[in-house]
Design an enzyme around this catalytic site. Structure first.
Site, mmCIF file in Angstrom:
data_model
loop_
_atom_site.group_PDB
_atom_site.id
_atom_site.type_symbol
_atom_site.label_atom_id
_atom_site.label_comp_id
_atom_site.label_asym_id
_atom_site.label_seq_id
_atom_site.Cartn_x
_atom_site.Cartn_y
_atom_site.Cartn_z
ATOM 1 N N CYS A 113 21.464 -18.211 -40.902
ATOM 2 C CA CYS A 113 22.899 -17.897 -40.846
ATOM 3 C C CYS A 113 23.610 -18.588 -39.684
ATOM 4 O O CYS A 113 24.829 -18.782 -39.734
ATOM 5 C CB CYS A 113 23.119 -16.396 -40.773
ATOM 6 S SG CYS A 113 22.447 -15.515 -42.187
ATOM 7 N N HIS A 251 30.476 -15.556 -38.530
ATOM 8 C CA HIS A 251 29.572 -15.485 -39.673
ATOM 9 C C HIS A 251 29.853 -14.192 -40.419
ATOM 10 O O HIS A 251 29.966 -13.126 -39.816
ATOM 11 C CB HIS A 251 28.122 -15.531 -39.191
ATOM 12 C CG HIS A 251 27.141 -15.202 -40.263
ATOM 13 N ND1 HIS A 251 27.166 -15.817 -41.494
ATOM 14 C CD2 HIS A 251 26.124 -14.304 -40.311
ATOM 15 C CE1 HIS A 251 26.209 -15.317 -42.242
ATOM 16 N NE2 HIS A 251 25.566 -14.397 -41.552
ATOM 17 N N ASN A 281 27.595 -12.483 -47.786
ATOM 18 C CA ASN A 281 26.963 -13.297 -46.739
ATOM 19 C C ASN A 281 26.418 -14.576 -47.377
ATOM 20 O O ASN A 281 25.436 -14.529 -48.126
ATOM 21 C CB ASN A 281 25.839 -12.476 -46.097
ATOM 22 C CG ASN A 281 25.142 -13.226 -44.970
ATOM 23 O OD1 ASN A 281 25.323 -14.422 -44.801
ATOM 24 N ND2 ASN A 281 24.333 -12.509 -44.213
HETATM 25 N N1 ACO Z 1 22.833 1.043 -52.271
HETATM 26 C C1 ACO Z 1 22.674 2.364 -52.038
HETATM 27 N N2 ACO Z 1 21.898 2.827 -51.055
HETATM 28 C C2 ACO Z 1 21.253 1.939 -50.277
HETATM 29 C C3 ACO Z 1 21.379 0.544 -50.475
HETATM 30 C C4 ACO Z 1 22.205 0.111 -51.520
HETATM 31 N N3 ACO Z 1 22.410 -1.201 -51.789
HETATM 32 N N4 ACO Z 1 20.644 -0.088 -49.542
HETATM 33 C C5 ACO Z 1 20.068 0.858 -48.783
HETATM 34 N N5 ACO Z 1 20.435 2.081 -49.225
HETATM 35 C C6 ACO Z 1 20.048 3.397 -48.703
HETATM 36 C C7 ACO Z 1 18.775 3.336 -47.888
HETATM 37 O O1 ACO Z 1 17.630 3.398 -48.731
HETATM 38 C C8 ACO Z 1 18.914 4.555 -47.029
HETATM 39 O O2 ACO Z 1 18.563 5.690 -47.761
HETATM 40 P P1 ACO Z 1 17.765 6.910 -47.091
HETATM 41 O O3 ACO Z 1 18.671 7.419 -46.002
HETATM 42 O O4 ACO Z 1 17.592 7.863 -48.220
HETATM 43 O O5 ACO Z 1 16.512 6.321 -46.569
HETATM 44 C C9 ACO Z 1 20.423 4.608 -46.754
HETATM 45 O O6 ACO Z 1 21.040 3.839 -47.781
HETATM 46 C C10 ACO Z 1 20.811 4.082 -45.394
HETATM 47 O O7 ACO Z 1 20.165 2.816 -45.204
HETATM 48 P P2 ACO Z 1 20.350 1.970 -43.895
HETATM 49 O O8 ACO Z 1 19.557 0.716 -44.027
HETATM 50 O O9 ACO Z 1 20.110 2.823 -42.682
HETATM 51 O O10 ACO Z 1 21.932 1.680 -43.973
HETATM 52 P P3 ACO Z 1 22.857 0.958 -42.951
HETATM 53 O O11 ACO Z 1 24.038 1.776 -42.702
HETATM 54 O O12 ACO Z 1 22.123 0.429 -41.764
HETATM 55 O O13 ACO Z 1 23.364 -0.288 -43.797
HETATM 56 C C11 ACO Z 1 22.926 -2.650 -43.969
HETATM 57 C C12 ACO Z 1 22.421 -1.254 -44.259
HETATM 58 C C13 ACO Z 1 24.225 -2.852 -44.731
HETATM 59 C C14 ACO Z 1 21.893 -3.658 -44.434
HETATM 60 C C15 ACO Z 1 23.194 -2.791 -42.452
HETATM 61 O O14 ACO Z 1 22.098 -2.361 -41.714
HETATM 62 C C16 ACO Z 1 23.494 -4.214 -42.090
HETATM 63 O O15 ACO Z 1 24.481 -4.782 -42.484
HETATM 64 N N6 ACO Z 1 22.657 -4.826 -41.232
HETATM 65 C C17 ACO Z 1 22.835 -6.166 -40.826
HETATM 66 C C18 ACO Z 1 22.038 -7.011 -41.705
HETATM 67 C C19 ACO Z 1 22.704 -8.288 -42.090
HETATM 68 O O16 ACO Z 1 23.896 -8.400 -42.174
HETATM 69 N N7 ACO Z 1 21.869 -9.267 -42.338
HETATM 70 C C20 ACO Z 1 22.331 -10.517 -42.805
HETATM 71 C C21 ACO Z 1 21.627 -11.626 -42.153
HETATM 72 S S1 ACO Z 1 21.660 -11.518 -40.438
HETATM 73 C C22 ACO Z 1 23.163 -11.758 -40.035
HETATM 74 O O17 ACO Z 1 23.805 -12.391 -40.766
HETATM 75 C C23 ACO Z 1 23.672 -11.233 -38.790
#
Ligand code: ACO
Length: 324
Positions: A113, A251, A281
């Site tokens: 990224c 980004h 993304n």
């Molecule tokens: N739909 C519904 N529920 C979901 C989904 C989905 N697509 N994905 C995960 N969940 C559930 C999980 O299983 C979890 O359930 P549980 O509580 O029963 O275990 C719950 O939702 C919460 O999951 P988390 O992973 O804690 O959710 P969070 O609020 O952290 O959001 C996310 C997840 C969106 C991935 C966030 O952590 C994020 O954006 N992180 C950054 C990652 C990123 O952007 N990476 C891209 C590359 S790196 C970069 O570009 C910087």
């Protein structure tokens, strides 16, 4: 003396749009969950006839047209991608051939990224040394090809696309903070964080392409800390105030990361260009895509001070401050 100057920008997106509602038919997710946690409403997904090279070439052609220069004047192509058409040769060489500017330098950069920030710095350095005179710097991805479409924690986050800039070597008249050009760039990597965001395949390990694997919440925490730190580093190094920055083009990973980073630095939210709602993304393509969108809709103008920033797998991260 400032760095290289951006002469033009361009972008390209696959024809097919996939909404959150369509994804909810495939995996256990919902439009509400994706929108609330990420800000993403839709993404573009490449069809069988669309590849990283075709998208990159289309974005490059648009950037050349915007700059009003001919492809034959390009003697350097640096293409950032984590999803090349082939393991080798570099996708940049395919783009070079499609544009008909064979003979100059052409290679790919792999920083996921942050790839566009890495590519921009490498191209700027080569232009400053006189190795080349005019560059195409491209970020292009088809992440849809390395997603596990059964994994709801990753497949909802990414999209395909490409963005490009034409970059000219700095001229002798190009000095001072008000002259156009790259004022300051900083890049970093921390290989200890490899397992938080990676693809579980590769030629030398599994001989397969593999799928994206990510520990989302940990990536989120690192992203906010690392991005705020590198933005502060660039602001201090360039000797400008936060208020002097006209636009931040980040980004586009997650609207919550963009909000949290801007807040940490005291940057007004209305100065942050956001396209994650439409593009999701797109990894290395996201910064040049967002830059092109904000130039074409008239927000970013000649003379504006623009901050580009990104973080991705590795981890890698970086920022560039540019006078347009
Ligand atoms: N739909 C519904 N529920 C979901 C989904 C989905 N697509 N994905 C995960 N969940 C559930 C999980 O299983 C979890 O359930 P549980 O509580 O029963 O275990 C719950 O939702 C919460 O999951 P988390 O992973 O804690 O959710 P969070 O609020 O952290 O959001 C996310 C997840 C969106 C991935 C966030 O952590 C994020 O954006 N992180 C950054 C990652 C990123 O952007 N990476 C891209 C590359 S790196 C970069 O570009 C910087």
């Amino acid at each position: 003396m400032n760095g290289s100057r951006i002469l033009g920008t361009g972008s390209a997106l696959p024809r097919r749009v996939v909404t959150n509602a369509e994804l909810a038919e495939r995996v256990d997710t919902s439009d509400e969950w994706i929108t609330a946690r990420t800000g993403i409403r839709q993404r573009h997904v490449a069809g069988p006839d669309e590849t990283t090279a075709t998208l990159a070439t289309a974005a490059a052609r648009a950037a050349l047209a915007d700059a009003g220069v001919d492809a034959t004047s390009i003697d350097l192509i640096v293409l950032a991608t984590a999803t090349p058409d082939n393991t080798f040769p570099a996708t940049a060489t395919k783009v070079q051939d499609s544009l008909g500017c064979n003979g100059g330098i052409a290679f790919d950069v792999a920083a996921v990224c942050s790839g566009f920030l890495y590519a921009l710095s490498v191209a700027d350095s080569l232009l400053k040394t006189g190795m080349a005179k005019r560059a195409l710097v491209i970020g292009a991805e088809t992440f849809s090809r390395i997603l596990d479409w059964e994994d709801r924690t990753t497949c909802v986050l990414f999209g395909d696309g490409a963005g490009a800039v034409v970059l000219d070597a700095p001229g002798t008249d190009n000095a001072g903070k008000d002259a156009p050009g790259i004022l300051c760039s900083r890049l970093h990597a921390d290989g200890a964080q490899h397992d938080l965001l990676y693809v579980d395949g590769g030629p030398s390990t599994t001989q397969t392409v593999g799928h994206v694997r990510m520990k989302g919440p940990e990536v989120f925490r690192h992203a906010v800390v690392n991005l705020a730190a590198v933005l502060r580093e660039v602001i201090d190094e360039a000797g400008v105030s936060v208020d002097a920055i006209d636009w931040v083009v980040p980004h586009q990973a997650n609207a919550r990361i963009l909000d949290a980073t801007a807040k940490k630095l005291g940057i007004a939210p209305d100065k942050v260009v956001i396209t994650v709602d439409r593009h999701a993304n797109t990894s290395a393509a996201s910064v040049p895509l967002a830059l092109d969108v904000a130039r074409k809709d008239g927000r970013i103008k000649a003379g504006d001070l623009v901050m580009l920033e990104a973080m991705g797998g590795g981890f890698t991260w970086g920022a560039s401050l540019i006078r347009m």
